[in-house]
Design a protein around this motif. Sequence first.
Motif, PDB file in Angstrom:
ATOM      1  N   LYS A   1      -8.956   4.406  33.082  1.00  0.00           N
ATOM      2  CA  LYS A   1      -9.076   4.118  34.516  1.00  0.00           C
ATOM      3  C   LYS A   1     -10.489   3.651  34.890  1.00  0.00           C
ATOM      4  CE  LYS A   1      -5.154   6.957  36.008  1.00  0.00           C
ATOM      5  NZ  LYS A   1      -4.701   7.606  34.773  1.00  0.00           N
TER       6      LYS A   1
ATOM      7  N   ASP B   1      -7.423   9.404  30.351  1.00  0.00           N
ATOM      8  CA  ASP B   1      -7.453   8.948  31.736  1.00  0.00           C
ATOM      9  C   ASP B   1      -8.823   8.397  32.128  1.00  0.00           C
ATOM     10  OD1 ASP B   1      -4.813   9.344  32.362  1.00  0.00           O
ATOM     11  OD2 ASP B   1      -5.094  11.347  33.199  1.00  0.00           O
TER      12      ASP B   1
ATOM     13  N   TRP C   1       0.392   8.979  36.921  1.00  0.00           N
ATOM     14  CA  TRP C   1       0.654   7.841  36.037  1.00  0.00           C
ATOM     15  C   TRP C   1       1.672   6.880  36.643  1.00  0.00           C
ATOM     16  CZ3 TRP C   1       1.332  11.318  31.103  1.00  0.00           C
ATOM     17  CH2 TRP C   1       0.060  11.708  30.652  1.00  0.00           C
TER      18      TRP C   1
ATOM     19  N   TYR D   1      -5.397  14.135  27.125  1.00  0.00           N
ATOM     20  CA  TYR D   1      -4.919  13.409  28.304  1.00  0.00           C
ATOM     21  C   TYR D   1      -6.088  13.108  29.247  1.00  0.00           C
ATOM     22  CZ  TYR D   1       0.137  13.960  27.476  1.00  0.00           C
ATOM     23  OH  TYR D   1       1.414  13.870  26.980  1.00  0.00           O
TER      24      TYR D   1
ATOM     25  N   ILE E   1       7.084   6.072  31.776  1.00  0.00           N
ATOM     26  CA  ILE E   1       6.665   7.349  32.354  1.00  0.00           C
ATOM     27  C   ILE E   1       7.864   8.230  32.690  1.00  0.00           C
ATOM     28  CG2 ILE E   1       5.474   8.385  34.314  1.00  0.00           C
ATOM     29  CD1 ILE E   1       3.819   5.650  34.290  1.00  0.00           C
TER      30      ILE E   1
ATOM     31  N   TRP F   1      -4.653   3.732  25.343  1.00  0.00           N
ATOM     32  CA  TRP F   1      -3.273   4.138  25.547  1.00  0.00           C
ATOM     33  C   TRP F   1      -2.697   4.808  24.307  1.00  0.00           C
ATOM     34  CZ3 TRP F   1       0.301   0.848  29.091  1.00  0.00           C
ATOM     35  CH2 TRP F   1      -0.335   0.658  30.325  1.00  0.00           C
TER      36      TRP F   1
ATOM     37  N   ARG G   1       0.389  15.108  36.879  1.00  0.00           N
ATOM     38  CA  ARG G   1      -0.106  14.085  35.972  1.00  0.00           C
ATOM     39  C   ARG G   1       0.868  12.907  35.900  1.00  0.00           C
ATOM     40  NH1 ARG G   1      -3.967  14.738  32.373  1.00  0.00           N
ATOM     41  NH2 ARG G   1      -3.765  16.992  32.206  1.00  0.00           N
ATOM     42  N   TYR G   2       2.161  13.214  35.861  1.00  0.00           N
ATOM     43  CA  TYR G   2       3.140  12.141  35.736  1.00  0.00           C
ATOM     44  C   TYR G   2       3.289  11.353  37.034  1.00  0.00           C
ATOM     45  CZ  TYR G   2       4.574  12.894  30.970  1.00  0.00           C
ATOM     46  OH  TYR G   2       4.581  12.931  29.597  1.00  0.00           O
TER      47      TYR G   2
ATOM     48  N   TYR H   1      -2.387   8.680  24.391  1.00  0.00           N
ATOM     49  CA  TYR H   1      -1.318   9.388  25.104  1.00  0.00           C
ATOM     50  C   TYR H   1      -0.152   9.810  24.206  1.00  0.00           C
ATOM     51  CZ  TYR H   1      -3.830   7.956  29.310  1.00  0.00           C
ATOM     52  OH  TYR H   1      -4.792   7.771  30.271  1.00  0.00           O
TER      53      TYR H   1
ATOM     54  N   VAL I   1      -0.482   3.528  36.551  1.00  0.00           N
ATOM     55  CA  VAL I   1      -0.271   2.638  35.403  1.00  0.00           C
ATOM     56  C   VAL I   1       0.193   1.240  35.847  1.00  0.00           C
ATOM     57  CG1 VAL I   1       1.063   2.245  33.294  1.00  0.00           C
ATOM     58  CG2 VAL I   1       0.092   4.503  33.755  1.00  0.00           C
TER      59      VAL I   1
END
Length: 264
Positions: free
Chosen positions: A230, A226, A94, A222, A131, A195, A90-91, A198, A98
């Motif tokens: 997105k 997303d 991002w 999460y 992040i 946002w 996931r990170y 999050y 992002v």
Amino acid sequence: MDLTLSEGQFNLVYNSFSFVIASMGAALLFFLLARTRVAPQHRMAVTLSTLVVAIALYHYVRIFGSWEDAFSYAGGEYTQDGKPFNEGYRYVDWLLTVPLLLAELVVVLKLTQSKTRSLIVRLTIAAVAMIVLGYPGEILDADDSMRTVWGVLSTIPFLYILYVLFAELGKSLERQSDGVKKLVDALRYIILATWGIYPIAYMLPSLIDDEANAEVARQVMYSIGDVLAKPLFGILVLGIALAKSREDGYIEPGTTPSATSADA
């Protein structure tokens, strides 16, 4: 983290990941098909939207598989006794998407070259910092005080991004047409709303005593964030690009000015 989830809890996360995969796949196809409707000088923003959902689609397939591999089913419950669930997917997603999301908004506004470059560089640095600083806290236990420390550090660049979007990009709205101005203004508030999901999801393990409920709520939030940040964001960027294309007098290949007028 060793979790035991009910069938309902496991399937809620499982189905939320499946929903995100379907959303990203549909958005990817939609952006590819809609790209020719945008004037060439505005297509970069749509290309960035396409890249964002493609990257997210790949990572959610990996997240989905990691969630399956982490649990085994027995006695009506799912126990996390398999491979560790990889939160890193996931990170990494991002970290890539992002900065691209922020670049979409800047690029579609067609500001001066120096202004565009300055905003993209500053927003990208802030996004990466947000992040990178958030990940160490994400993988810590809920009762570890350093989780809060990392969360606070990650919030600093997050607030800076919001400041740039509302203060500096807000100034650029005066040079946009009324139609584009409304879309961009709406987009900025959508960023704030989506946002905002999050940091709330990030804090849930520290706010909810039940570890299983906290993990399920975090993963689902999460996933919702997303989808909103997105595909929905990309659709609004596409709307801005289409509005600017119309203002420039762009005619989609295969149509004629008279047909376009009749459709309007």
